[in-house]
Design an enzyme around this catalytic site. Sequence first.
Site, PDB file in Angstrom:
ATOM      1  CG  ASP A 238       4.685  -4.890  -9.909  1.00 36.75           C
ATOM      2  OD1 ASP A 238       4.736  -5.758  -9.258  1.00 36.75           O
ATOM      3  OD2 ASP A 238       3.996  -3.749  -9.495  1.00 36.75           O
TER       4      ASP A 238
ATOM      5  CG  ASP B 141       2.445  -8.392  -4.170  1.00 36.97           C
ATOM      6  OD1 ASP B 141       2.864  -8.538  -5.521  1.00 36.97           O
ATOM      7  OD2 ASP B 141       1.859  -7.480  -4.025  1.00 36.97           O
TER       8      ASP B 141
ATOM      9  CB  ALA C 106      -2.286  -2.712  -1.163  1.00 37.74           C
TER      10      ALA C 106
ATOM     11  CB  CYS D 261       9.482  24.756 -10.922  1.00 39.95           C
ATOM     12  SG  CYS D 261      10.551  23.621 -11.426  1.00 39.95           S
TER      13      CYS D 261
ATOM     14  CB  CYS E  34      12.996  22.178 -13.836  1.00 39.45           C
ATOM     15  SG  CYS E  34      11.473  22.235 -14.933  1.00 39.45           S
TER      16      CYS E  34
ATOM     17  CB  CYS F 177       9.533  26.082 -14.831  1.00 41.30           C
ATOM     18  SG  CYS F 177       8.604  24.306 -14.393  1.00 41.30           S
TER      19      CYS F 177
HETATM   20  N1  GUN Z   1       2.097  -1.612  -7.228  1.00 36.81           N
HETATM   21  C1  GUN Z   1       1.591  -0.715  -6.246  1.00 36.81           C
HETATM   22  N2  GUN Z   1       1.120  -1.457  -5.266  1.00 36.81           N
HETATM   23  C2  GUN Z   1       1.456  -2.702  -5.414  1.00 36.81           C
HETATM   24  C3  GUN Z   1       1.391  -3.959  -4.654  1.00 36.81           C
HETATM   25  O1  GUN Z   1       0.693  -3.984  -3.525  1.00 36.81           O
HETATM   26  N3  GUN Z   1       2.038  -5.192  -5.354  1.00 36.81           N
HETATM   27  C4  GUN Z   1       2.812  -4.997  -6.475  1.00 36.81           C
HETATM   28  N4  GUN Z   1       3.253  -6.202  -6.751  1.00 36.81           N
HETATM   29  N5  GUN Z   1       2.735  -3.906  -7.149  1.00 36.81           N
HETATM   30  C5  GUN Z   1       2.128  -3.024  -6.638  1.00 36.81           C
HETATM   31 ZN    ZN Z   2       9.862  22.820 -13.523  1.00 36.08          ZN
END
Ligand code: GUN
Ligand code: ZN
Length: 494
Positions: free
Chosen positions: A93, A128, A196, A279, A281, A284
Amino acid sequence: MAGVFEVREYDGMGRRGELTVPRADITVETPALMPVVNPHVQTLDPARIESEFGAEILITNSYVLHGSEDLRGPALEQGLHELLDFSGVVVTDSGSFQLAEYGDIDVDTRGIVEFQRAIGSDIGTPVDIPTPPDVDRGQAAGEQTTTQERLELAAEIDTGEMLLNAPVQGSTHLDLREQAAREAAGTGLDIFPIGAVVPLMKEYRFDDLAEVVLAAKRGLSADVPVHLFGAGHPMMFALGAATGCDLFDSAAYALYARDDRYLTVRGTEHLDELTYLPCACPVCTEHTPEDLRGAGETDRHELLARHNLAVSYGELRRIRQAIRRGNLFELLETRARGHPAVLDGYRTLLDHAAQLEATDPVSKESFFYLSGDSARRPEVARHHDRIARLDVPDELVVTAGSPVERFEASWRLRPPFGPVPPALVDAYPLTAETPDRLDTQAYEAAAEGIRRLVEASPDSDVTLFHDGWPDSALDIVPDRVTVEVLGEGFDDET
Ligand code: GUN
Ligand code: ZN
């Protein structure tokens, strides 16, 4: 560089697919979970996530690396895969999330995309603008324009084999989401994250989430991979997959663990409140809640993170299997019974039966009617559309009982579908398994089928033999239908 995404099969809008990532030379099965790895704080190290959970893909933050005195150099020298000790696909990201949280960042799209390429990212992200939900239209439109300019700029950058995300913004303005998606698709970039939506998920607004995703999907062609940014809670993976999302990223497994919270497919539990670990796993089965509470902080957080990831991967496998077998609606309906907010999301999804129907297979192994919501599945809507196109005899009885000889033609009456001509009796979805004790919605949907039939065949003389329908269903049946109750008046003749 174009990646390849191939859809193997659909179930509603949900799909199983394969995403080929050229720089990593790996094909990832979707829907897929991408654990978020924080370069500084690793509750579980990536090598362990790979060996213990078979992770094929993870996501980390290039902005954090770019700004780190300690890690920037090593990232550039060794590359991300070696730095993180992970051999699968590494997605990065860009710092947009930090932009949304802190209002300002000190990189731009060109700078961060080139940095992502330089550190060996397999899938990068431009900067963005994550426009939050509920802002006014002017702000949403203005920021979307800026986001689009940055996507277009990113598309001009030489990224070698690295793929690029093209985030879709537009806040909660559905037409802007759709337009943003259409414009993002026009850049020819590779993967389309829906941005978002974290605030919607934090507030359990799964109804608005479903609307936003479906709007974005309308602007994208069906065959592009879609990532639901920030969707990390397993309680909503089935909803996300059913709206056609292919990639999920989870920071939740670690963030929640560090807060002593325990994820389940029905919601979140706090370790202090657990008497049992519900659970199977390894964590757990080998520990009790007392063991976990008594462990040191680092161990406790690691154990909780392992459980949280186990539940998350387990749900993803369950979703893939459900798509395989064509029962994703049943799985989602079960999840919707686990939490009212998911139920709202499911009901919102069902408002869009026509959009769901477009990719829903014509035939599946089974249809289980599980609640009144099942009456709004796309298969029911499709049957109603089909009825409206059938050749209807001049004189027809539609009956909940055995065929009635006196009439020229006798069709079955099958809630929630409605009238079923003999030729379709054994065809999906009329083979649906329904409970003996049906709900009002099943009868109302069947009545809607009668209404569609009568509307499309104004010259046919239609008689309905029902088996005790509620008034709300009978109210839907047009007046010109002769309505009889089985066992009263005209009797069942066989
Ligand atoms: N991580 C969570 N939401 C967003 C987003 O709208 N844009 C980016 N780039 N990373 C995110
Ligand atoms: Zn578990």
